[in-house]
Write a protein that holds these residues in place. Structure first.
Motif: not given
Length: 435
Positions: A139, A179, A297, A312, A326-327, A329-330, A333
């Motif tokens: 990444t 990404r 991830d 996470r 939160e996951i 949103q990951r 992304s």
């Protein structure tokens, strides 16, 4: 964290598991151990590793009793990411400690581990959605040369020549995400539904003549020429013991061994079904994907067209509900095109991790073996663990001795301080990854 507290948190982590919702368990659990039993081998833990020991011992004509403290396949084997991988969590540690020839031998056995998974699926007709193909991706610009160096070492030093390099355009053609800067493709590794696979192994072990007992936590092991394994309501008198409970084994192993692993909670979410066309558009060939960051991830597309997205890590075992957004949103992304997609399941479990992230196999006595510390590579490596333990019981110890030569340090602080110490260590690595 005490064994009871760990069990309570592990129970809470699995309450909304996609795997539990999509697997069919037997109509009743295996019986609880009652009274006195005799066997050649007593296996503690009915996950991937314990069931592999059972199958390998039965293939050698040994009688086997398997004890599990919970429902069958309750632990990491029934809730992990499903990646079925050649290699190790930190391959360079293997060569540093075992030398080049030792590393090549260990890598060959890890490849054998993937082949063993595929062989058992075929032999026992286990319907677990196995899909071949695995991508390791970078990444960040600084991670690209690290990834290339790892691929070159795997190919030229450790003897695994199936990998192919993907530049930025090639990885974008494989994964529909902006990404990633580069990737390595492994066509032999893959992914599966871990709970379905583990249930299939359990049925295979029963079919091969092993006796399985559920809800039978081991209280103590009396060591000797004929060990005795005690539960609250029964005991097993045996020639050999194999402890395969990993992060949730409790106080069965001596503290000098148990303190070499730490339970790290990892979390996964599953989206609503996307439909075949939308799911296919995300990852070519539906390979599993994992980045090469310290806090990584990992994700894949399931057989019913969902995205399963994990990451996470936490040493405190926070509830999945606290981390779901939160996951998600990951995940967004990585795949902005999924911003409208609902998460239907969120669950987690404890991974047994060693300080150097190399597997920890050993023998407390000549007839008392343990395997632990798979550090996220357990789907395939546990199969080999079972094989080398059974070989060692039969007097063929060369493969087991190779892994047993790996050196491990204890986690500092004892049970009470291990969690806070781990949290500080993970905070340090999170800060480093932001730089």
């Amino acid at each position: 964290m005490t064994a009871d507290t760990l069990d309570q948190r592990a129970d809470a982590l699995a309450r909304n598991s996609y795997y539990e919702a999509t697997a069919t368990r037997p109509p009743a659990d295996d019986p609880t151990l009652e009274g006195i039993h005799e066997a050649d081998v007593c296996v503690i833990g009915a996950g991937f590793a314990g069931l592999s020991v059972a199958l390998e011992c039965r293939a050698r004509g040994l009688s086997v009793i398997v004890l599990d403290a919970h429902r069958p396949r309750w632990g990491a084997s029934g809730r992990n990411g499903g990646q079925t991988l050649a290699g190790f969590a930190k391959d360079e540690i293997i060569e540093q400690q075992l030398g080049l020839e030792g590393a090549r031998a260990a890598w060959a056995m890890s490849i054998e581990g993937v082949a063993l998974v595929r062989e058992r699926i075929e032999r026992y007709g286990i319907d677990c959605d196995f899909t071949q193909g695995y991508l390791t991706v970078a990444t960040k610009p600084k991670r690209v040369p690290d990834l290339r160096a790892w691929m070159d070492a795997v190919s030229s030093r450790w003897g695994y020549e199936h990998l192919s390099w993907l530049d930025t355009d090639a990885i974008h053609a494989r994964v529909a995400s902006p990404r990633y800067l580069a990737g390595v493709y492994d066509p032999f590794s893959g992914h599966l539904h871990p709970l379905k696979y583990c249930l299939g192994l359990a049925q295979a072990a029963r079919r091969e003549g092993a006796s399985l007992f559920a809800h039978s936590p081991v209280l103590k092991v009396v060591r000797g020429t004929r060990p005795v394994v005690h539960t609250a309501t029964g005991e097993v008198r045996c020639r050999f013991v194999a402890a395969c409970g990993n992060a949730t084994l409790g106080d069965v192993l001596p503290s000098v061994v148990a303190s070499r692993i730490a339970p790290i909670a990892s979390y996964i979410v599953a989206t609503e079904p996307l439909g075949k066309a939308r799911a296919d558009a995300l990852i070519a060939g539906r390979a599993a994907v994992c980045d090469n960051n310290f806090f990584l991830d990992y994700f894949r597309v399931s057989a019913d067209h969902r995205v399963l997205f994990g990451g996470r890590a936490s040493s405190t075992g926070a509830s999945p509900g606290q981390l779901t957004e939160e996951i998600r949103q990951r995940m967004v992304s990585v795949f902005p095109q999924l911003s409208d997609v609902r998460v239907e399941f969120a669950w987690g479990g404890f991974v047994d991790v060693t300080r150097n992230r190399a597997p920890d196999f050993g023998a407390i006595d000549p007839n008392y073996y343990y395997v632990q510390g798979f550090s996220g590579h357990g789907v395939a490596l546990t199969g080999i663990a079972g094989r080398v333990v059974a070989q060692a019981m039969a007097g063929e110890s060369a493969a087991f001795d190779l892994f047993a030569a790996l050196r491990h340090k204890r986690f500092p602080g004892g049970p009470a301080l291990r969690g806070p110490a781990l949290e500080l260590g993970m905070l340090y690595h999170r800060i480093r990854e932001l730089l």
